[in-house]
Motif scaffolding. Structure first.
Motif, PDB file in Angstrom:
ATOM      1  N   THR A  90       0.839  -1.203   0.000  1.00  0.00           N
ATOM      2  CA  THR A  90       0.000   0.000   0.000  1.00  0.00           C
ATOM      3  C   THR A  90       0.871   1.249   0.000  1.00  0.00           C
ATOM      4  O   THR A  90       1.915   1.291   0.668  1.00  0.00           O
ATOM      5  CB  THR A  90      -0.917   0.015   1.237  1.00  0.00           C
ATOM      6  OG1 THR A  90      -1.737  -1.152   1.209  1.00  0.00           O
ATOM      7  CG2 THR A  90      -1.808   1.243   1.258  1.00  0.00           C
ATOM      8  N   SER A 400      -8.647   2.677  -4.754  1.00  0.00           N
ATOM      9  CA  SER A 400      -7.407   1.915  -4.615  1.00  0.00           C
ATOM     10  C   SER A 400      -6.575   1.849  -5.887  1.00  0.00           C
ATOM     11  O   SER A 400      -5.424   1.404  -5.844  1.00  0.00           O
ATOM     12  CB  SER A 400      -7.721   0.478  -4.158  1.00  0.00           C
ATOM     13  OG  SER A 400      -8.531  -0.195  -5.107  1.00  0.00           O
ATOM     14  N   ARG A 409      -3.450   1.262  -3.546  1.00  0.00           N
ATOM     15  CA  ARG A 409      -2.639   0.067  -3.740  1.00  0.00           C
ATOM     16  C   ARG A 409      -1.317   0.425  -4.400  1.00  0.00           C
ATOM     17  O   ARG A 409      -1.259   1.316  -5.264  1.00  0.00           O
ATOM     18  CB  ARG A 409      -3.421  -0.931  -4.597  1.00  0.00           C
ATOM     19  CG  ARG A 409      -2.700  -2.251  -4.861  1.00  0.00           C
ATOM     20  CD  ARG A 409      -3.653  -3.185  -5.559  1.00  0.00           C
ATOM     21  NE  ARG A 409      -2.940  -4.143  -6.400  1.00  0.00           N
ATOM     22  CZ  ARG A 409      -3.024  -5.453  -6.270  1.00  0.00           C
ATOM     23  NH1 ARG A 409      -3.782  -5.974  -5.323  1.00  0.00           N
ATOM     24  NH2 ARG A 409      -2.374  -6.256  -7.086  1.00  0.00           N
ATOM     25  N   TYR A 435       1.329  -4.329  -6.402  1.00  0.00           N
ATOM     26  CA  TYR A 435       1.167  -4.569  -4.957  1.00  0.00           C
ATOM     27  C   TYR A 435       2.519  -4.524  -4.244  1.00  0.00           C
ATOM     28  O   TYR A 435       2.766  -5.274  -3.305  1.00  0.00           O
ATOM     29  CB  TYR A 435       0.475  -5.908  -4.749  1.00  0.00           C
ATOM     30  CG  TYR A 435      -0.177  -6.082  -3.400  1.00  0.00           C
ATOM     31  CD1 TYR A 435      -0.940  -5.066  -2.826  1.00  0.00           C
ATOM     32  CD2 TYR A 435      -0.059  -7.271  -2.694  1.00  0.00           C
ATOM     33  CE1 TYR A 435      -1.547  -5.243  -1.594  1.00  0.00           C
ATOM     34  CE2 TYR A 435      -0.664  -7.462  -1.462  1.00  0.00           C
ATOM     35  CZ  TYR A 435      -1.410  -6.429  -0.913  1.00  0.00           C
ATOM     36  OH  TYR A 435      -2.018  -6.603   0.317  1.00  0.00           O
TER      37      TYR A 435
END
Length: 441
Positions: A90, A400, A409, A435
């Protein structure tokens, strides 16, 4: 014969877990740790952890992207000598070196550092219409910059299996919004994908009644799809079909939309003819796919409803180069018409998203669609937004995906040239981050 509308799909001895495991085999991912079947085994076997299998997906990667020029598609802000800090998959911080100093210090001991001097840093791109049926194709799309995708359907739920694999190995497979099987009049061999579809085999006219349409939607939902894919016109990519022939009426499309909404799913609709597109929009679909003959009257209705336009220009450009003369002529005719529709839709405020419609082992870079959006007349930043913030909003990932900002993300692409001057650089990213993990080509 029709399906009794009061009867739910019969309970099948083939479980959702079994369907996913079979789909994983078809997708080529049976050996990948963390398939649905492997996860189930871990939950049932206390010794699974000792064998390296866990019932909980691993954390994301921790890394620092240091020194590139950062572009935020939402604001258009460009930050030189920027730093992006990703922790456990994140974004922890993104901005100037001074603003991110404390965040860098907090993760430095465990973070991998990617030096980005001389390169531009953007959020991972979003392909909102692509058909991924194998692990090879999924990895190819990811390595070309599509870190999030919306499936345009698969024949045997491969997209659902790939979505599960992405949770375990995000450096190999993009994050996926799965569509499962196509809601279409003729299911063909796809009827073999699920035993709960078997009653539809006796329908002489195919999947056309409200009950039959509802059955296909409900079976999809029971297998865990995120979205429903249907059509209003025949295919453009088949020389024996006429893409302007309408196969579903407004009422039939409305039945599909209603069934999808009851299950919390959105609907994307394959369409070409002006009337077919209008019927689909009024029926309540969330996005129009292809939409070559989209008219201004329907565009205004789309703007009012917030219906997206996903023109898949890259697919039409590929069609124009097809060795079949019928398809090549069709592609050459459709592409300029679709480009004009894109520009007019943008001028009228219709939301637009990029999608390549890649399938069958031929994966186009999502950057190619952005390039064609630019050729259609969209300003460079607006073209980039169709594959970042705009596409993320369409597929339900606006919080995200599409930006490199705190809480989003940790997906990014690094390119060698200024995309605001030359969007074609997005076709060949030098580095892709998914990720928090660097993706190997």
């Amino acid at each position: 014969m029709c399906v009794d509308p009061t009867t739910p799909p019969p309970p099948s001895r083939v479980t959702r877990r079994g369907v996913l495991a079979g789909a994983a085999v078809l997708a080529g991912g049976a050996a990948l740790t963390g398939t649905a079947a492997g996860t189930a085994a871990a939950a049932e076997d206390p010794k699974a952890a000792a064998r390296g299998t866990s019932s909980r997906p691993p954390r994301g990667g921790t890394l620092i992207i240091d020194g590139g020029t950062l572009l935020d598609p939402l604001t258009g802000r460009v930050t030189e000598d920027a730093v992006v800090v990703i922790e456990d998959g994140t974004v922890r911080a993104a901005g100037t070196r001074k603003a991110t100093r404390n965040d860098v210090a907090a993760v430095r001991k465990t973070a991998r550092v990617i030096q980005a001097e001389g390169r531009w840093v953007l959020p991972g791109l979003v392909d909102s219409h692509i058909h991924l049926s194998t692990l090879t194709d999924a990895h190819r799309a990811l390595s070309l910059g599509a870190t999030s995708i919306r499936s345009g359907s698969t024949a045997f739920y491969q997209d659902i299996a790939l979505r599960e694999l992405a949770r375990w190995s995000p450096e190999r497979v993009p994050r996926i919004r799965a569509a499962g099987i196509f809601v279409t009049p003729k299911l063909g061999d796809t009827i073999l994908a699920d035993p709960d579809l078997a009653p539809l085999a006796r329908l002489k006219d195919g999947v056309r009644t409200p009950e039959a349409l509802r059955r296909v939607v409900e079976v999809n939902l029971s297998r865990g799809v995120d979205v429903i894919k249907t059509r209003v016109n025949e295919r453009a990519g088949s020389p024996t079909e006429d893409p302007l022939t309408q196969v579903y009426s407004r009422e039939q499309l409305s039945a599909t939309v209603a069934a999808a909404r009851r299950g919390g799913a959105t609907v994307l609709c394959h369409s070409y003819s002006e009337k077919g597109i209008h019927d689909a929009v009024v029926a309540g679909v969330n996005s129009i796919e292809h939409g070559v003959y989209l008219g201004e009257h329907t565009m205004r209705e789309m703007r009012r409803r917030g219906t997206y336009f996903t023109p898949t220009l890259a697919a039409m450009a590929s069609l124009a180069a097809d060795p079949n003369p019928i398809l090549a002529e069709r592609g050459r005719r459709f592409l300029p018409i679709a480009k004009r529709a894109v520009l007019r839709a943008h001028e009228l405020g219709v939301p637009i998203a990029s999608g390549t419609d890649s399938s069958g082992g031929a994966v186009d870079p999502i950057g190619r669609e952005v390039e064609l959006m630019r050729e259609a007349g969209l300003p460079a930043l607006e073209a980039i937004r169709t594959a970042t913030t705009g596409a993320a909003r369409l597929i339900g990932l606006s919080r995200s995906a599409g930006r490199l900002a705190r809480g989003f993300r940790g997906d990014a692409v690094l390119v060698d040239r200024d995309p605001l001057r030359d969007v074609s650089t997005l076709k060949s990213p030098s580095t892709v981050i998914s990720y928090g993990f660097a993706v190997e080509a």
